[in-house]
Scaffold this motif. Structure first.
Motif, PDB file in Angstrom:
ATOM      1  N   ASN A   1     108.273  -0.602  35.782  1.00 35.15           N
ATOM      2  CA  ASN A   1     107.916  -1.465  36.734  1.00 35.15           C
ATOM      3  C   ASN A   1     106.751  -2.043  36.771  1.00 35.15           C
ATOM      4  O   ASN A   1     105.998  -1.362  35.685  1.00 35.15           O
ATOM      5  CB  ASN A   1     107.778  -0.383  38.603  1.00 35.15           C
TER       6      ASN A   1
ATOM      7  N   GLY B   1      97.837   5.184  35.796  1.00 28.38           N
ATOM      8  CA  GLY B   1      97.347   4.156  37.341  1.00 28.38           C
ATOM      9  C   GLY B   1      98.640   3.781  38.318  1.00 28.38           C
ATOM     10  O   GLY B   1      99.881   4.571  38.283  1.00 28.38           O
ATOM     11  N   GLU B   2      99.278   2.182  38.656  1.00 26.35           N
ATOM     12  CA  GLU B   2     100.844   2.512  39.363  1.00 26.35           C
ATOM     13  C   GLU B   2     102.021   2.000  37.942  1.00 26.35           C
ATOM     14  O   GLU B   2     103.049   1.820  38.451  1.00 26.35           O
ATOM     15  CB  GLU B   2     100.658   0.831  39.912  1.00 26.35           C
ATOM     16  N   VAL B   3     101.611   2.124  37.342  1.00 27.16           N
ATOM     17  CA  VAL B   3     102.687   2.043  35.710  1.00 27.16           C
ATOM     18  C   VAL B   3     103.524   2.888  35.800  1.00 27.16           C
ATOM     19  O   VAL B   3     102.736   3.664  35.310  1.00 27.16           O
ATOM     20  CB  VAL B   3     102.203   1.207  35.044  1.00 27.16           C
ATOM     21  N   GLN B   4     104.759   3.101  35.823  1.00 27.03           N
ATOM     22  CA  GLN B   4     105.180   4.724  35.028  1.00 27.03           C
ATOM     23  C   GLN B   4     105.972   3.991  33.666  1.00 27.03           C
ATOM     24  O   GLN B   4     106.627   2.646  33.479  1.00 27.03           O
ATOM     25  CB  GLN B   4     106.399   4.266  35.776  1.00 27.03           C
TER      26      GLN B   4
ATOM     27  N   SER C   1      90.861  -3.892  32.639  1.00 26.15           N
ATOM     28  CA  SER C   1      92.130  -3.482  33.742  1.00 26.15           C
ATOM     29  C   SER C   1      92.931  -4.395  33.198  1.00 26.15           C
ATOM     30  O   SER C   1      93.230  -6.007  32.880  1.00 26.15           O
ATOM     31  CB  SER C   1      92.173  -3.661  35.036  1.00 26.15           C
TER      32      SER C   1
ATOM     33  N   GLY D   1     102.120  -3.093  38.038  1.00 29.24           N
ATOM     34  CA  GLY D   1     101.482  -2.912  38.450  1.00 29.24           C
ATOM     35  C   GLY D   1      99.949  -2.200  37.781  1.00 29.24           C
ATOM     36  O   GLY D   1      99.992  -3.318  36.008  1.00 29.24           O
ATOM     37  N   ASN D   2      99.206  -2.114  37.598  1.00 27.31           N
ATOM     38  CA  ASN D   2      97.996  -2.309  37.284  1.00 27.31           C
ATOM     39  C   ASN D   2      97.194  -1.204  36.903  1.00 27.31           C
ATOM     40  O   ASN D   2      97.527   0.048  36.957  1.00 27.31           O
ATOM     41  CB  ASN D   2      96.729  -2.726  38.489  1.00 27.31           C
TER      42      ASN D   2
ATOM     43  N   THR E   1     102.962   8.504  33.346  1.00 21.29           N
ATOM     44  CA  THR E   1     102.931   6.874  34.782  1.00 21.29           C
ATOM     45  C   THR E   1     100.900   7.019  34.229  1.00 21.29           C
ATOM     46  O   THR E   1     100.154   8.235  33.863  1.00 21.29           O
ATOM     47  CB  THR E   1     102.341   7.563  35.867  1.00 21.29           C
TER      48      THR E   1
ATOM     49  N   SER F   1     107.720  -0.751  29.709  1.00 18.29           N
ATOM     50  CA  SER F   1     107.098  -0.409  31.327  1.00 18.29           C
ATOM     51  C   SER F   1     108.546  -0.150  32.662  1.00 18.29           C
ATOM     52  O   SER F   1     109.220  -1.125  31.750  1.00 18.29           O
ATOM     53  CB  SER F   1     105.953  -1.079  32.371  1.00 18.29           C
TER      54      SER F   1
ATOM     55  N   ASP G   1      91.514   5.407  34.254  1.00 17.04           N
ATOM     56  CA  ASP G   1      93.341   5.884  34.053  1.00 17.04           C
ATOM     57  C   ASP G   1      93.530   6.973  33.266  1.00 17.04           C
ATOM     58  O   ASP G   1      93.217   6.969  31.948  1.00 17.04           O
ATOM     59  CB  ASP G   1      94.358   5.207  34.252  1.00 17.04           C
TER      60      ASP G   1
END
Length: 264
Positions: free
Chosen positions: A252, A199-202, A25, A254-255, A197, A250, A260
């Motif tokens: 934003n 995981g948490e990232v776009q 990760s 995030g991990n 997207t 990216s 994923d």
């Protein structure tokens, strides 16, 4: 949700043009993954050093543990703290982009100088915005690390499979130094990804990545070969640029994690 596009591999390259680290990760930031290409070697004239001129750089292997980066070269090892650096800033260029960096420490620079056979320094980019890269295609400026152009490189699995079908000597994805490898159904479909997207990232796709002679450097031994650029140029040459993989940014922090799915 796509059941086809799954993250298979994640890589970071702490020091530009040295070997990479496979990760389960990683924390995505605007400049790229955490600790990805935040360091770079420069020569006595403050010019960046890469495998293009110094293929032996592929034989330096980094590892990150307990707040330190250790570098192994042949039977020698050296380590320094991730947060370690001197105070005086140095002006450098990464291709056409100006950047402000600082030297890590004199001992580390001396160690690399001894093993490369000429005077050099290990430097670090400290803050977001210390280097800006303008996309001529989008007329947009991005905060980036010390990577060649963009913070992330994504490659689809079928792109490598398709290439290997044409090669006598098969190669691994490491030739192309990706950050993210995803499973795909068709070769080079990643060229046409838009916004997605993980995981948490776009992420947003910027443009397919033009490749240079560096992909012919075998990372297993540092030897320059004729492939894969020779074969790639027969079917992936667009406007005098040989394309493989795609540059993304990216939107934003995030991990993301191996396994994923990409959500479009």
């Amino acid at each position: 949700m796509s059941t086809v596009h799954i993250v298979k591999e994640i890589y970071i390259y702490p020091i530009k043009s040295l070997a990479g680290i496979s990760c389960k990760s990683a924390l995505a930031e605007e400049m790229g993954f955490e600790n990805d290409r935040r360091w770079m070697l420069i020569d006595a004239e403050n010019q960046m050093l890469t495998q293009r001129e110094h293929r032996i750089m592929s034989q330096f292997y980094p590892n990150i543990s307990d707040g330190k980066i250790s570098i192994t070269f042949q039977d020698q090892e050296h380590e320094f703290f991730i947060d370690e650096h001197l105070e005086n800033s140095i002006k450098v260029n990464v291709w056409d982009d100006k950047s402000e960096v600082v030297e890590v420490n004199h001992e580390t620079s001396k160690w690399f100088s001894q093993h490369l056979g000429f005077e050099c320094k290990l430097v670090k980019i400290l803050k977001n915005g210390a280097r800006k890269h303008e996309s001529s295609r989008l007329k947009e400026t991005f905060n980036v690390s010390l990577a060649d152009g963009y913070p992330y490189l994504l490659i689809g699995s079928k792109s490598l499979d398709f290439l290997n079908d044409k090669l006598n000597e098969k190669i691994t994805i490491k030739r192309f130094r990706p950050n993210i490898v995803v499973s795909t159904e068709n070769a080079h479909e990643e060229d046409n990804f838009k916004t997605f997207t993980i995981g948490e990232v776009q992420f947003k796709n910027i443009k397919p990545c033009g490749r240079c002679i560096m992909v012919n450097n075998d990372p297993e031994n540092g030897r320059l070969k004729k492939e894969p650029l020779k074969t790639l140029s027969t079917y992936r040459n667009f406007d005098n640029s040989v394309l493989f993989g795609t540059n993304i940014v990216s939107l934003n922090s995030g991990n993301i994690t191996v396994g994923d799915a990409l959500v479009f």
